[in-house]
Design a protein around this motif. Structure first.
Motif, short mmCIF file in Angstrom:
data_model
loop_
_atom_site.label_atom_id
_atom_site.label_comp_id
_atom_site.label_asym_id
_atom_site.label_seq_id
_atom_site.Cartn_x
_atom_site.Cartn_y
_atom_site.Cartn_z
N MET A 166 0.83 -1.21 0.00
CA MET A 166 0.00 0.00 0.00
C MET A 166 0.86 1.26 0.00
O MET A 166 0.51 2.26 -0.64
N VAL A 167 1.99 1.24 0.71
CA VAL A 167 2.89 2.40 0.70
C VAL A 167 3.43 2.63 -0.71
O VAL A 167 3.51 3.77 -1.18
N HIS A 168 3.79 1.55 -1.39
CA HIS A 168 4.28 1.68 -2.76
C HIS A 168 3.21 2.26 -3.69
O HIS A 168 3.51 3.07 -4.57
N VAL A 169 1.97 1.89 -3.46
CA VAL A 169 0.88 2.36 -4.32
C VAL A 169 0.54 3.82 -4.05
O VAL A 169 0.29 4.60 -4.98
N LEU A 170 0.56 4.23 -2.77
CA LEU A 170 0.01 5.54 -2.39
C LEU A 170 1.07 6.60 -2.09
O LEU A 170 0.71 7.76 -1.88
N LEU A 171 2.33 6.23 -2.06
CA LEU A 171 3.37 7.21 -1.73
C LEU A 171 3.38 8.43 -2.67
O LEU A 171 3.59 9.55 -2.20
N PRO A 172 3.16 8.28 -3.97
CA PRO A 172 3.17 9.47 -4.84
C PRO A 172 2.15 10.53 -4.43
O PRO A 172 2.40 11.73 -4.59
N PHE A 173 0.99 10.13 -3.92
CA PHE A 173 -0.02 11.11 -3.51
C PHE A 173 0.49 11.97 -2.35
O PHE A 173 0.24 13.18 -2.31
N MET A 174 1.20 11.34 -1.42
CA MET A 174 1.75 12.09 -0.30
C MET A 174 2.87 13.02 -0.77
O MET A 174 2.93 14.19 -0.35
N VAL A 175 3.75 12.53 -1.62
CA VAL A 175 4.87 13.34 -2.10
C VAL A 175 4.37 14.57 -2.84
O VAL A 175 4.83 15.70 -2.59
N LEU A 176 3.43 14.39 -3.75
CA LEU A 176 2.94 15.52 -4.54
C LEU A 176 2.18 16.52 -3.68
O LEU A 176 2.27 17.74 -3.91
N SER A 177 1.45 16.05 -2.68
CA SER A 177 0.70 16.97 -1.80
C SER A 177 1.66 17.83 -0.98
O SER A 177 1.46 19.05 -0.84
N ILE A 178 2.70 17.22 -0.42
CA ILE A 178 3.65 17.98 0.40
C ILE A 178 4.49 18.90 -0.47
O ILE A 178 4.76 20.05 -0.12
N ALA A 179 4.93 18.41 -1.63
CA ALA A 179 5.77 19.22 -2.50
C ALA A 179 5.04 20.47 -2.98
O ALA A 179 5.66 21.54 -3.14
N ALA A 180 3.75 20.37 -3.23
CA ALA A 180 2.98 21.53 -3.68
C ALA A 180 2.98 22.64 -2.64
O ALA A 180 3.03 23.83 -2.98
N VAL A 181 2.94 22.28 -1.36
CA VAL A 181 2.94 23.28 -0.29
C VAL A 181 4.36 23.79 -0.03
O VAL A 181 4.58 25.00 0.15
N LEU A 182 5.33 22.88 -0.01
CA LEU A 182 6.72 23.31 0.21
C LEU A 182 7.19 24.28 -0.87
O LEU A 182 7.97 25.20 -0.60
N GLY A 183 6.73 24.08 -2.09
CA GLY A 183 7.14 24.96 -3.17
C GLY A 183 6.63 26.39 -3.02
O GLY A 183 7.19 27.30 -3.64
N ARG A 184 5.59 26.59 -2.21
CA ARG A 184 5.03 27.94 -2.01
C ARG A 184 5.61 28.64 -0.78
O ARG A 184 5.27 29.80 -0.52
N ILE A 185 6.43 27.95 0.01
CA ILE A 185 7.02 28.56 1.20
C ILE A 185 8.23 29.39 0.80
O ILE A 185 9.16 28.88 0.16
N ASP A 186 8.22 30.64 1.18
CA ASP A 186 9.32 31.54 0.83
C ASP A 186 10.58 31.13 1.59
O ASP A 186 10.56 30.94 2.81
N ALA A 187 11.69 31.00 0.88
CA ALA A 187 12.97 30.63 1.51
C ALA A 187 13.46 31.69 2.47
O ALA A 187 14.34 31.42 3.31
N ALA A 188 12.90 32.89 2.39
CA ALA A 188 13.33 33.96 3.29
C ALA A 188 13.01 33.65 4.74
O ALA A 188 13.71 34.13 5.65
N TYR A 189 11.97 32.84 5.00
CA TYR A 189 11.64 32.49 6.37
C TYR A 189 12.76 31.69 7.02
O TYR A 189 13.16 31.95 8.16
N ALA A 190 13.27 30.69 6.29
CA ALA A 190 14.38 29.90 6.83
C ALA A 190 15.63 30.75 7.00
O ALA A 190 16.38 30.59 7.97
N GLU A 191 15.87 31.66 6.06
CA GLU A 191 17.02 32.55 6.18
C GLU A 191 16.89 33.47 7.40
O GLU A 191 17.88 33.74 8.10
N ALA A 192 15.68 33.93 7.65
CA ALA A 192 15.45 34.79 8.83
C ALA A 192 15.70 34.01 10.11
O ALA A 192 16.30 34.53 11.07
#
Length: 290
Positions: A166-192
């Motif tokens: 089941m992990v092999h079947v469903l892992l892409p859904f988790m990766v794409l969901s998290i990546a979509a949000v991480l891509g919108r986080i401004d890197a300036a927050y981590a730099e601050a």
């Protein structure tokens, strides 16, 4: 002023009418393919027998709650869903981080490798695990060839073999969901955070992880719901030793021809899943406020 007010209301009315017309086909389709079958199944679960005279009662729900086998299967189903969701979140977050933040030329290959399993049927992927984990599969053949075991190991027909599939079947859904949000986080927050003296780990735990909770939540809901309703993978990899609710409902309706009983089991599963998701959403909201 009285003459201007109606002129302002007209665009609002037009926008509301346009929004209603745009939403109407989707809402009608949703009601047709989801709400109506759900109501039909709910009505069937309240009948004593089908086909037969229409007599409504809660007898099938009482039978479900009194049946130790069905309660055990329900507990196993939710345990499976929780285990698969947790593993997908742990394994998928680093991959999502790499896809969202890496500037490597290999990132597009990782992305293709992530979505490629979605292009293959679940049945084919599940059969692939059978080739790997079967008594005469590649893993047992390698262990026997190396002399590490004297007889094939029973790698299938267990709870964790189903979790692996089941992990092999469903892992892409988790990766794409998290990546979509991480891509919108401004890197300036981590730099601050780094400028204020936070270590990379502290900055991740205090800044990046809380901001990416929405992606984790979205992926968790998708993976959890798909695991709860899974049929093929538990049936194929469990080989009758890992019965989940989907398999039990199929047995009730097809083998035992107890449609009201199967409908009651489906309703219990649906309401329990909705209650868990509602509680999960409430916890996330409280955590976000803090």
């Amino acid at each position: 002023m009285t003459a201007i007010a109606p002129s302002r209301r007209r665009p609002d009315l037009r926008r509301g009418l346009a929004a209603t017309l745009l939403l109407a086909p989707g809402v009608a389709l949703l009601a047709l393919v989801l709400v109506w079958p759900f109501l039909v199944m709910l009505g069937m679960s309240l009948r004593e027998r089908f086909p037969g005279p229409i007599v409504f009662s809660l007898a099938k729900y009482a039978e479900f709650l009194a049946d130790d086998y069905l309660l055990t299967v329900a507990l196993r189903s939710f345990s499976l869903a929780l285990a698969v969701t947790a593993l997908c979140a742990v394994l998928g977050y680093p991959v999502a981080w790499y896809l969202a933040r890496a500037r490597s030329r290999w990132a597009h290959l990782v992305f293709l490798g992530t979505i490629f399993p979605l292009l293959v049927s679940i049945v084919v992927r599940t059969m692939g695990w059978t080739i790997l984990l079967g008594s005469e599969g590649l893993v047992n053949a390698a262990l026997l060839r190396l002399g590490l075991v004297s007889e094939p190991l029973r790698l299938m027909q267990g709870f964790w073999s189903v979790v692996l599939g089941m992990v092999h079947v469903l892992l892409p859904f988790m990766v794409l969901s998290i990546a979509a949000v991480l891509g919108r986080i401004d890197a300036a927050y981590a730099e601050a955070a780094s400028t204020l003296g936070a270590t990379p780990l502290r900055g991740f735990l205090s800044v990046t992880l809380p901001l990416s909770v929405q992606g984790i939540a979205a992926g968790s809901v998708i993976v959890f719901c798909l695991t709860i309703g899974a049929f093929i993978t538990p049936l194929w990899l469990g080989r009758g030793h890992v019965t989940v609710m989907a398999i039990a409902i199929h047995e009730q309706m097809v083998t035992l021809v107890d449609w009201p009983g199967g409908a009651a089991s489906a309703m219990v599963l649906s309401f329990a899943t909705l209650a868990l998701l509602a509680g999960y959403g409430l916890l996330l909201r409280r955590w976000a406020r803090r």
